[in-house]
Design a protein around this motif. Structure first.
Motif, PDB file in Angstrom:
ATOM      1  N   VAL A  45     -54.037 -11.953   3.518  1.00  0.00           N
ATOM      2  CA  VAL A  45     -53.348 -11.696   4.790  1.00  0.00           C
ATOM      3  C   VAL A  45     -53.581 -10.255   5.244  1.00  0.00           C
ATOM      4  CG1 VAL A  45     -51.066 -11.437   5.844  1.00  0.00           C
ATOM      5  CG2 VAL A  45     -51.609 -13.491   4.534  1.00  0.00           C
ATOM      6  N   ALA A  46     -53.495  -9.304   4.309  1.00  0.00           N
ATOM      7  CA  ALA A  46     -53.714  -7.897   4.660  1.00  0.00           C
ATOM      8  C   ALA A  46     -55.126  -7.685   5.194  1.00  0.00           C
ATOM      9  CB  ALA A  46     -53.466  -7.009   3.436  1.00  0.00           C
ATOM     10  N   ARG A  47     -56.112  -8.312   4.553  1.00  0.00           N
ATOM     11  CA  ARG A  47     -57.497  -8.178   5.024  1.00  0.00           C
ATOM     12  C   ARG A  47     -57.657  -8.775   6.424  1.00  0.00           C
ATOM     13  NH1 ARG A  47     -58.944  -9.868  -0.380  1.00  0.00           N
ATOM     14  NH2 ARG A  47     -59.621  -8.089  -1.625  1.00  0.00           N
ATOM     15  N   ALA A  48     -56.996  -9.903   6.656  1.00  0.00           N
ATOM     16  CA  ALA A  48     -57.095 -10.544   7.966  1.00  0.00           C
ATOM     17  C   ALA A  48     -56.518  -9.649   9.056  1.00  0.00           C
ATOM     18  CB  ALA A  48     -56.369 -11.890   7.944  1.00  0.00           C
ATOM     19  N   VAL A  49     -55.376  -9.017   8.773  1.00  0.00           N
ATOM     20  CA  VAL A  49     -54.752  -8.126   9.752  1.00  0.00           C
ATOM     21  C   VAL A  49     -55.640  -6.918  10.013  1.00  0.00           C
ATOM     22  CG1 VAL A  49     -52.794  -6.580  10.172  1.00  0.00           C
ATOM     23  CG2 VAL A  49     -52.405  -8.865   9.241  1.00  0.00           C
ATOM     24  N   GLU A  50     -56.198  -6.349   8.946  1.00  0.00           N
ATOM     25  CA  GLU A  50     -57.050  -5.176   9.109  1.00  0.00           C
ATOM     26  C   GLU A  50     -58.370  -5.514   9.788  1.00  0.00           C
ATOM     27  OE1 GLU A  50     -57.058  -3.894   5.078  1.00  0.00           O
ATOM     28  OE2 GLU A  50     -55.412  -2.490   5.382  1.00  0.00           O
ATOM     29  N   SER A  51     -58.726  -6.811   9.795  1.00  0.00           N
ATOM     30  CA  SER A  51     -59.945  -7.239  10.481  1.00  0.00           C
ATOM     31  C   SER A  51     -59.677  -7.641  11.927  1.00  0.00           C
ATOM     32  CB  SER A  51     -60.589  -8.414   9.735  1.00  0.00           C
ATOM     33  OG  SER A  51     -61.028  -8.008   8.461  1.00  0.00           O
ATOM     34  N   GLY A  52     -58.398  -7.555  12.348  1.00  0.00           N
ATOM     35  CA  GLY A  52     -58.104  -7.787  13.759  1.00  0.00           C
ATOM     36  C   GLY A  52     -57.145  -8.911  14.063  1.00  0.00           C
ATOM     37  N   ALA A  53     -56.747  -9.716  13.072  1.00  0.00           N
ATOM     38  CA  ALA A  53     -55.783 -10.788  13.317  1.00  0.00           C
ATOM     39  C   ALA A  53     -54.383 -10.183  13.423  1.00  0.00           C
ATOM     40  CB  ALA A  53     -55.830 -11.813  12.188  1.00  0.00           C
ATOM     41  N   THR A  54     -53.713 -10.366  14.560  1.00  0.00           N
ATOM     42  CA  THR A  54     -52.412  -9.718  14.776  1.00  0.00           C
ATOM     43  C   THR A  54     -51.266 -10.708  14.925  1.00  0.00           C
ATOM     44  OG1 THR A  54     -52.814  -9.651  17.164  1.00  0.00           O
ATOM     45  CG2 THR A  54     -53.475  -7.717  15.877  1.00  0.00           C
ATOM     46  N   THR A  55     -51.571 -11.998  15.037  1.00  0.00           N
ATOM     47  CA  THR A  55     -50.531 -13.014  15.175  1.00  0.00           C
ATOM     48  C   THR A  55     -50.558 -13.941  13.963  1.00  0.00           C
ATOM     49  OG1 THR A  55     -51.986 -14.578  16.318  1.00  0.00           O
ATOM     50  CG2 THR A  55     -50.812 -12.959  17.676  1.00  0.00           C
ATOM     51  N   ILE A  56     -49.452 -14.657  13.766  1.00  0.00           N
ATOM     52  CA  ILE A  56     -49.387 -15.581  12.631  1.00  0.00           C
ATOM     53  C   ILE A  56     -50.465 -16.651  12.754  1.00  0.00           C
ATOM     54  CG2 ILE A  56     -47.988 -17.377  11.539  1.00  0.00           C
ATOM     55  CD1 ILE A  56     -45.548 -15.672  12.003  1.00  0.00           C
ATOM     56  N   LEU A  74     -46.497 -12.169   4.678  1.00  0.00           N
ATOM     57  CA  LEU A  74     -46.168 -11.145   5.680  1.00  0.00           C
ATOM     58  C   LEU A  74     -44.831 -10.485   5.373  1.00  0.00           C
ATOM     59  CD1 LEU A  74     -47.297 -12.940   8.966  1.00  0.00           C
ATOM     60  CD2 LEU A  74     -48.284 -10.856   8.003  1.00  0.00           C
ATOM     61  N   HIS A  75     -43.866 -11.303   4.983  1.00  0.00           N
ATOM     62  CA  HIS A  75     -42.543 -10.757   4.646  1.00  0.00           C
ATOM     63  C   HIS A  75     -42.647  -9.783   3.471  1.00  0.00           C
ATOM     64  CE1 HIS A  75     -38.203 -10.559   4.089  1.00  0.00           C
ATOM     65  NE2 HIS A  75     -38.386 -10.845   2.806  1.00  0.00           N
ATOM     66  N   ALA A  76     -43.418 -10.170   2.447  1.00  0.00           N
ATOM     67  CA  ALA A  76     -43.581  -9.296   1.278  1.00  0.00           C
ATOM     68  C   ALA A  76     -44.318  -8.013   1.645  1.00  0.00           C
ATOM     69  CB  ALA A  76     -44.333 -10.047   0.175  1.00  0.00           C
ATOM     70  N   LEU A  77     -45.350  -8.114   2.470  1.00  0.00           N
ATOM     71  CA  LEU A  77     -46.117  -6.935   2.880  1.00  0.00           C
ATOM     72  C   LEU A  77     -45.280  -6.002   3.745  1.00  0.00           C
ATOM     73  CD1 LEU A  77     -49.470  -8.754   3.674  1.00  0.00           C
ATOM     74  CD2 LEU A  77     -49.167  -6.996   1.919  1.00  0.00           C
ATOM     75  N   LEU A  83     -47.585  -3.511   5.925  1.00  0.00           N
ATOM     76  CA  LEU A  83     -47.878  -3.981   7.274  1.00  0.00           C
ATOM     77  C   LEU A  83     -46.708  -3.631   8.178  1.00  0.00           C
ATOM     78  CD1 LEU A  83     -49.431  -7.577   6.950  1.00  0.00           C
ATOM     79  CD2 LEU A  83     -50.610  -5.430   7.381  1.00  0.00           C
ATOM     80  N   LEU A  84     -47.011  -3.429   9.451  1.00  0.00           N
ATOM     81  CA  LEU A  84     -45.988  -3.128  10.440  1.00  0.00           C
ATOM     82  C   LEU A  84     -45.987  -4.228  11.493  1.00  0.00           C
ATOM     83  CD1 LEU A  84     -46.781   0.665  10.971  1.00  0.00           C
ATOM     84  CD2 LEU A  84     -45.105  -0.322   9.404  1.00  0.00           C
ATOM     85  N   ARG A  85     -44.798  -4.548  12.017  1.00  0.00           N
ATOM     86  CA  ARG A  85     -44.672  -5.562  13.058  1.00  0.00           C
ATOM     87  C   ARG A  85     -44.070  -4.911  14.303  1.00  0.00           C
ATOM     88  NH1 ARG A  85     -42.848 -11.425  12.538  1.00  0.00           N
ATOM     89  NH2 ARG A  85     -42.493 -10.917  10.358  1.00  0.00           N
TER      90      ARG A  85
END
Length: 315
Positions: A45-56, A74-77, A83-85
């Motif tokens: 999940v962290a890699r996906a967010v850092e690669s540009g995925a911003t939504t669930i 996401l909750h754990a991160l 991660l920031l929301r």
């Protein structure tokens, strides 16, 4: 009769005791397996967010995980502040939220420079599924790695001159690094302006980050690898790390570690150098790269400080 009953009771106790141990071990094993699966999900999940995925939904598409697993990760991160929301979705600390949406257009540089193991593609070779004129010929069935990948230019973090087809390099983020893959046909492109100054800026930001995770700035150019420490270039950094000490606003002295223990000793000496600098205002920086404690006496002698000998004897 009573003896047989006591024997049977004892056997029952032994049986239940063994059963309890088995159940306890099974529970521990199951707990460890769940933790490993959770750690893997969080990493994906962290890699996906850092690669540009911003939504669930975007993260689900990028990782292939179920919505429930993504939400738990996401909750754990978020709880660990990895991660920031906000109103725009999820972002990694220290990385700007995507300010604009771009399209690859005529660029297929990532199809050349990056490795894609799922289709047997090595670094710095054209993907067999990439048509120069048409793009990806298996776009609808492309590997998960390709689906989740977004370079820094595509995410909007970089100006137009960083368009990979023009810059001849691809910049992308990982959990602990800014990675720059340079076209081997233009091996020194990253040393040219305006690219080098921007890379130096990133490097300094990664070193000086407060309250968030620090990150490295790594460049791969053909067979060569470099670590940037501000404007100081470290060729072929080792897997064990690089100890470094600032000597000016944007430059550093560095020593490449050969083992974790060696890295620990290098940083031990750096700590003593900084302590002496605070005490005397100056400390000579040794050239040797294999220090052993105690560090202070040798550093004081090398620095030729007044009363250095007496200080060294009392150290």
């Amino acid at each position: 009769m009573q003896s047989r009953q006591r024997g049977a009771a004892r056997r029952d106790v032994d049986c239940f005791s063994k059963l309890g141990i088995v159940r306890s071990n099974t529970a521990k094993n199951n707990k460890n397996k769940k933790k490993k699966k959770m750690d893997q999900a969080m990493s994906n999940v962290a890699r996906a967010v850092e690669s540009g995925a911003t939504t669930i939904r975007g993260i689900v598409d990028a990782t292939g995980l179920s919505r429930l697993k993504v939400e738990r990760a996401l909750h754990a991160l978020e709880k660990q502040k990895l991660l920031l929301r906000d109103s725009r979705g999820f972002t990694a600390p220290g990385m700007l939220a995507t300010p604009q949406v771009r399209q690859c257009g005529s660029c297929s540089r990532c199809c050349t420079l990056l490795e894609v193991t799922e289709v047997g593609k090595s670094v710095n070779e054209w993907c067999k599924h990439c048509d120069v004129d048409k793009g990806c010929t298996i776009y609808d069935d492309r590997p998960q790695m390709c689906r989740s990948f977004n370079c820094a230019w595509l995410q909007g973090h970089l100006a137009d001159e960083w368009f990979p087809e023009r810059a001849r390099m691809v910049v992308h983020f990982s959990q602990d690094a800014v990675n720059v893959q340079v076209d081997p046909g233009y091996p020194d492109r990253w040393r040219q302006e305006p690219y080098f100054s921007k890379l130096c800026e990133w490097s300094l930001n990664g070193i000086r980050m407060n309250g968030n995770r620090s990150y490295a700035t790594l460049i791969v150019s053909g067979p060569d690898k470099f670590l940037l420490l501000g404007r100081t270039i470290v060729p072929e950094p080792t897997l064990f790390g690089t100890a470094f000490l600032p000597v000016a606003a944007e430059t550093f002295r560095y020593w490449k570690a050969r083992s974790p223990e060696h890295l620990h000793r290098l940083y031990g000496r750096i700590t003593e150098i900084q302590r002496i600098q605070q005490e005397f205002g100056y400390c000579a920086i040794p050239d040797d790269d294999d220090p052993y404690p105690p560090y202070r006496p040798a550093l004081l002698r090398l620095s030729n400080h007044p009363h250095a000998e007496s200080d060294a004897e009392s150290a």
